[in-house]
Design an enzyme around this catalytic site. Structure first.
Site, PDB file in Angstrom:
ATOM      1  N   CYS A  69       0.800  -1.224   0.000  1.00 23.91           N
ATOM      2  CA  CYS A  69       0.000   0.000   0.000  1.00 23.91           C
ATOM      3  C   CYS A  69       0.832   1.273   0.000  1.00 23.91           C
ATOM      4  CB  CYS A  69      -0.984  -0.003   1.173  1.00 23.91           C
ATOM      5  SG  CYS A  69      -0.224   0.147   2.812  1.00 23.91           S
ATOM      6  N   HIS A 106      -2.189   0.987   7.137  1.00 24.95           N
ATOM      7  CA  HIS A 106      -2.645   0.914   5.750  1.00 24.95           C
ATOM      8  C   HIS A 106      -2.879   2.321   5.214  1.00 24.95           C
ATOM      9  CE1 HIS A 106      -4.445  -0.357   2.065  1.00 24.95           C
ATOM     10  NE2 HIS A 106      -5.579   0.263   2.342  1.00 24.95           N
ATOM     11  N   ASP A 121      -8.533   3.549  -3.080  1.00 28.19           N
ATOM     12  CA  ASP A 121      -7.566   2.609  -2.516  1.00 28.19           C
ATOM     13  C   ASP A 121      -7.186   1.585  -3.576  1.00 28.19           C
ATOM     14  OD1 ASP A 121      -6.034   0.892  -0.992  1.00 28.19           O
ATOM     15  OD2 ASP A 121      -7.521   0.622   0.585  1.00 28.19           O
TER      16      ASP A 121
END
Length: 278
Positions: A69, A106, A121
């Site tokens: 991420c 995250h 995302d």
């Protein structure tokens, strides 16, 4: 943004142009998720991912790698800014079915458009939505890969993202509106790469697409999902690992493949968490 190459990024995704609209945002997130695979190989091999944008650009756009991420959503955030979107970074606490999350580990984004505010995302690794989700509603939201909802957790003060499963709503992560700076991301990256309580130093985790087939890998367990259903297999030899990385569009040199396979076979499968990210 220093080190970012919008032309190379859009070429890798096969997109141009991208309008600053809700549809443009959907096209961008979906294209990145399909083109740039999730992979946490560096932490698995004991390396700290370099979050300098020039290093991410070289690794992902030019050397044919993917990232996790902090790398993938760094690219997406840089692209959003370069294209003229109003994008703000957020750090989330992964819940993965638990009533509360762990550390802020995250990275994702909040994008504001005239059409509304969206959760964006491209780095969650599999269960996340293939397209952006509206943040200004608690209604169920269908995406190409499932149904999602967002709700407010009064106990933690977070907005929580759930995905609908056959049995129940499954919480993925929770986040708030706290400012996220470079130091916050670097600290989270270090924790994810080195802390033994995190999954990345302990498990091989890959996810991505081969055409219309979604592929997820957790250690030696492989899940392939397409319109015909789900197929589960196991990586039985180094050649199977090499073929799998080609399916995902990952370019890995022979020494890296050997190191991955050596660790997989030395440690064997773990019972700690057998759920693949895809």
């Amino acid at each position: 943004m220093t080190g970012f190459d919008l032309t190379a990024y859009l070429d890798r995704l096969g997109l141009d142009p991208v309008p600053v609209t809700a549809q443009g945002l959907r096209d961008l997130q979906r294209a990145q998720l399909r083109a740039l695979p999730f992979e946490a190989i560096d932490p698995y091999l004991g390396r700290l991912p370099d979050l300098d944008m020039a290093a991410i650009r070289d690794k992902v756009l030019h050397r044919g790698r993917g990232g996790y991420c902090f790398e993938l959503n760094a690219l997406l955030h840089a692209a959003l800014i370069a294209l003229g979107f109003d994008s703000r970074r957020r750090l989330a606490r992964v819940r993965k079915g638990a009533p509360e999350g762990g550390p802020r580990s995250h990275l994702m984004m909040e994008v504001t458009l005239p059409e509304g505010v969206f959760l964006v995302d491209a780095g969650y690794g599999g269960p996340g939505a293939l397209t952006p989700l509206r943040l200004d509603t608690g209604a169920e939201q269908p995406a190409p890969n499932g149904t999602y909802r967002l709700w407010h957790d009064d106990k933690t003060g977070e907005r929580v993202l759930d995905k609908q499963t056959e049995a129940e709503w499954f919480p993925l992560y929770g986040f708030d509106d706290a400012h996220v700076g470079k130091a916050d991301i670097e600290a989270a990256n270090f924790i994810c790469a080195h802390w033994e309580a995190m999954p990345f130093p302990n498990h091989l985790m890959l996810a991505g697409f081969d055409g219309e087939t979604r592929i997820g890998v957790f250690d030696r367990a492989v899940t392939r999902e397409d319109a015909n259903g789900i197929e589960k297999t196991t990586l039985d030899d180094p050649e199977a690992l090499s073929r799998l990385t080609h399916e995902l569009g990952l370019r890995l040199d022979t020494p890296t493949l050997h190191r991955i396979w050596s660790r997989l076979t030395r440690e064997g499968p773990s019972d700690k968490d057998r759920s693949p990210p895809g």
